[in-house]
Design a protein around this motif. Structure first.
Motif, PDB file in Angstrom:
ATOM      1  N   LEU A  23       0.833  -1.205   0.000  1.00 30.29           N
ATOM      2  CA  LEU A  23       0.000   0.000   0.000  1.00 30.29           C
ATOM      3  C   LEU A  23       0.866   1.252   0.000  1.00 30.29           C
ATOM      4  O   LEU A  23       0.568   2.228  -0.704  1.00 30.29           O
ATOM      5  N   ALA A  24       1.935   1.220   0.761  1.00 28.11           N
ATOM      6  CA  ALA A  24       2.832   2.369   0.814  1.00 28.11           C
ATOM      7  C   ALA A  24       3.529   2.599  -0.529  1.00 28.11           C
ATOM      8  O   ALA A  24       3.897   3.730  -0.861  1.00 28.11           O
ATOM      9  N   ALA A  25       3.689   1.538  -1.308  1.00 30.16           N
ATOM     10  CA  ALA A  25       4.345   1.644  -2.610  1.00 30.16           C
ATOM     11  C   ALA A  25       3.382   2.053  -3.718  1.00 30.16           C
ATOM     12  O   ALA A  25       3.792   2.173  -4.872  1.00 30.16           O
ATOM     13  N   GLY A  26       2.107   2.265  -3.369  1.00 29.14           N
ATOM     14  CA  GLY A  26       1.145   2.746  -4.358  1.00 29.14           C
ATOM     15  C   GLY A  26       0.174   1.714  -4.890  1.00 29.14           C
ATOM     16  O   GLY A  26      -0.654   2.025  -5.747  1.00 29.14           O
ATOM     17  N   TYR A  27       0.241   0.487  -4.395  1.00 20.86           N
ATOM     18  CA  TYR A  27      -0.724  -0.531  -4.801  1.00 20.86           C
ATOM     19  C   TYR A  27      -2.010  -0.354  -4.007  1.00 20.86           C
ATOM     20  O   TYR A  27      -1.975  -0.040  -2.813  1.00 20.86           O
ATOM     21  N   GLU A  28      -3.154  -0.568  -4.656  1.00 29.58           N
ATOM     22  CA  GLU A  28      -4.440  -0.449  -3.981  1.00 29.58           C
ATOM     23  C   GLU A  28      -5.391  -1.530  -4.471  1.00 29.58           C
ATOM     24  O   GLU A  28      -5.271  -2.023  -5.602  1.00 29.58           O
ATOM     25  N   LEU A  29      -6.319  -1.893  -3.598  1.00 29.32           N
ATOM     26  CA  LEU A  29      -7.268  -2.953  -3.935  1.00 29.32           C
ATOM     27  C   LEU A  29      -8.105  -2.538  -5.133  1.00 29.32           C
ATOM     28  O   LEU A  29      -8.724  -1.474  -5.138  1.00 29.32           O
ATOM     29  N   ALA A  30      -8.129  -3.404  -6.152  1.00 27.98           N
ATOM     30  CA  ALA A  30      -8.840  -3.074  -7.390  1.00 27.98           C
ATOM     31  C   ALA A  30      -9.874  -4.113  -7.776  1.00 27.98           C
ATOM     32  O   ALA A  30     -10.579  -3.934  -8.762  1.00 27.98           O
ATOM     33  N   SER A  31      -9.975  -5.200  -7.026  1.00 30.36           N
ATOM     34  CA  SER A  31     -10.987  -6.209  -7.358  1.00 30.36           C
ATOM     35  C   SER A  31     -11.299  -7.047  -6.135  1.00 30.36           C
ATOM     36  O   SER A  31     -10.495  -7.152  -5.206  1.00 30.36           O
ATOM     37  N   ALA A  32     -12.480  -7.652  -6.170  1.00 23.84           N
ATOM     38  CA  ALA A  32     -12.778  -8.705  -5.210  1.00 23.84           C
ATOM     39  C   ALA A  32     -11.964  -9.930  -5.629  1.00 23.84           C
ATOM     40  O   ALA A  32     -11.250  -9.905  -6.629  1.00 23.84           O
ATOM     41  N   CYS A  33     -12.063 -11.006  -4.872  1.00 23.78           N
ATOM     42  CA  CYS A  33     -11.310 -12.207  -5.200  1.00 23.78           C
ATOM     43  C   CYS A  33     -11.851 -12.817  -6.492  1.00 23.78           C
ATOM     44  O   CYS A  33     -13.047 -13.097  -6.606  1.00 23.78           O
ATOM     45  N   VAL A  34     -10.980 -12.999  -7.473  1.00 20.77           N
ATOM     46  CA  VAL A  34     -11.367 -13.538  -8.782  1.00 20.77           C
ATOM     47  C   VAL A  34     -11.090 -15.039  -8.804  1.00 20.77           C
ATOM     48  O   VAL A  34      -9.983 -15.485  -8.485  1.00 20.77           O
ATOM     49  N   SER A  35     -12.100 -15.820  -9.174  1.00 16.99           N
ATOM     50  CA  SER A  35     -11.931 -17.271  -9.196  1.00 16.99           C
ATOM     51  C   SER A  35     -12.647 -17.870 -10.394  1.00 16.99           C
ATOM     52  O   SER A  35     -13.434 -17.213 -11.073  1.00 16.99           O
ATOM     53  N   HIS A  36     -12.350 -19.136 -10.653  1.00 18.92           N
ATOM     54  CA  HIS A  36     -12.992 -19.912 -11.710  1.00 18.92           C
ATOM     55  C   HIS A  36     -13.495 -21.208 -11.083  1.00 18.92           C
ATOM     56  O   HIS A  36     -12.826 -21.779 -10.219  1.00 18.92           O
ATOM     57  N   PRO A  37     -14.682 -21.694 -11.463  1.00 18.91           N
ATOM     58  CA  PRO A  37     -15.252 -22.867 -10.788  1.00 18.91           C
ATOM     59  C   PRO A  37     -14.439 -24.151 -10.927  1.00 18.91           C
ATOM     60  O   PRO A  37     -14.561 -25.051 -10.094  1.00 18.91           O
ATOM     61  N   THR A  38     -13.600 -24.260 -11.952  1.00 18.17           N
ATOM     62  CA  THR A  38     -12.839 -25.494 -12.134  1.00 18.17           C
ATOM     63  C   THR A  38     -11.326 -25.297 -12.177  1.00 18.17           C
ATOM     64  O   THR A  38     -10.583 -26.250 -11.947  1.00 18.17           O
ATOM     65  N   MET A  39     -10.867 -24.087 -12.468  1.00 18.56           N
ATOM     66  CA  MET A  39      -9.430 -23.883 -12.674  1.00 18.56           C
ATOM     67  C   MET A  39      -8.718 -23.228 -11.505  1.00 18.56           C
ATOM     68  O   MET A  39      -7.495 -23.062 -11.542  1.00 18.56           O
TER      69      MET A  39
END
Length: 203
Positions: free
Chosen positions: A84-100
């Motif tokens: 966060l201090a380096a400039g990264y910020e939350l941009a999505s909820a957890c992304v998943s795939h039902p089989t992969m």
């Protein structure tokens, strides 16, 4: 030229990727036969390395060295506060795939999302949330705005010998881009450059 990414659109588009991938045939550019063996010694290994050595990967020495450099460059981000201090910020909820499997939560440094590519400076960090609510760094994602890249290059970007994936708008992002997932902090049995990791999950 900087591409000013609408931040809200980023999250919306990422959430749609899992559904769209179910409807299409996915072509993975990585070798699923890649195996791991202990050998490559990294400087300053993190205690949260999760016993995942980048050792004896069936890759050329240049790519292996780039993976080691990438891990060294992102080791500090096991602590989310450093990211966060380096400039990264939350941009999505957890992304998943039902089989992969899953990609996890995307923390993006929007200042890096442009037509440039730095193999030790990923545009996104991928985190998995554990049962105690702690975020664990599992991988990274490079995102290069294709129009800006193509204005100065004749070839798609590569990570060592690994070519980037081509992603066309409107999903998973609202602009055409070259992207590459690299699972440097959580072993991916499907391949270190495969989009989803079956060893990552969303709670």
């Amino acid at each position: 030229m900087k591409y000013q990414l609408p931040k809200l659109l980023w999250g919306t588009m990422l959430l749609s990727v899992a559904f769209l991938l179910q409807l299409s045939c996915i072509s993975e550019s990585s070798d699923p036969s890649i195996s791991l063996d202990p050998n490559l010694t990294l400087e300053n290994p993190s205690r949260e390395q999760e016993s995942y050595p980048l050792e004896n990967l069936r890759m050329d020495p240049t790519t292996l060295k780039m993976l080691a450099d990438l891990r060294a460059a992102t080791a500090n981000y096991h602590d989310l506060t450093n990211a966060l201090a380096a400039g990264y910020e939350l941009a999505s909820a957890c992304v998943s795939h039902p089989t992969m499997g899953a990609m996890g939560f995307h923390y993006v440094n929007f200042g890096y999302v442009d037509g440039n590519y730095n193999p030790t400076q990923p545009e996104a960090l991928l985190y998995e949330e554990d049962k105690n609510g702690n975020m664990k760094l599992v991988g990274v994602e490079f995102v290069v705005v294709s129009a800006a890249w193509d204005a100065h290059h004749t070839m798609i970007p590569y990570f060592g010998t690994q070519i980037f994936d081509i992603a066309l708008a409107p999903a998973p992002l609202p602009f055409d881009n070259y992207q590459l997932h690299v699972w440097v902090w959580r072993h991916n049995p499907s391949g270190i450059f495969t989009k989803f990791n079956p060893r990552v999950s969303c709670l």
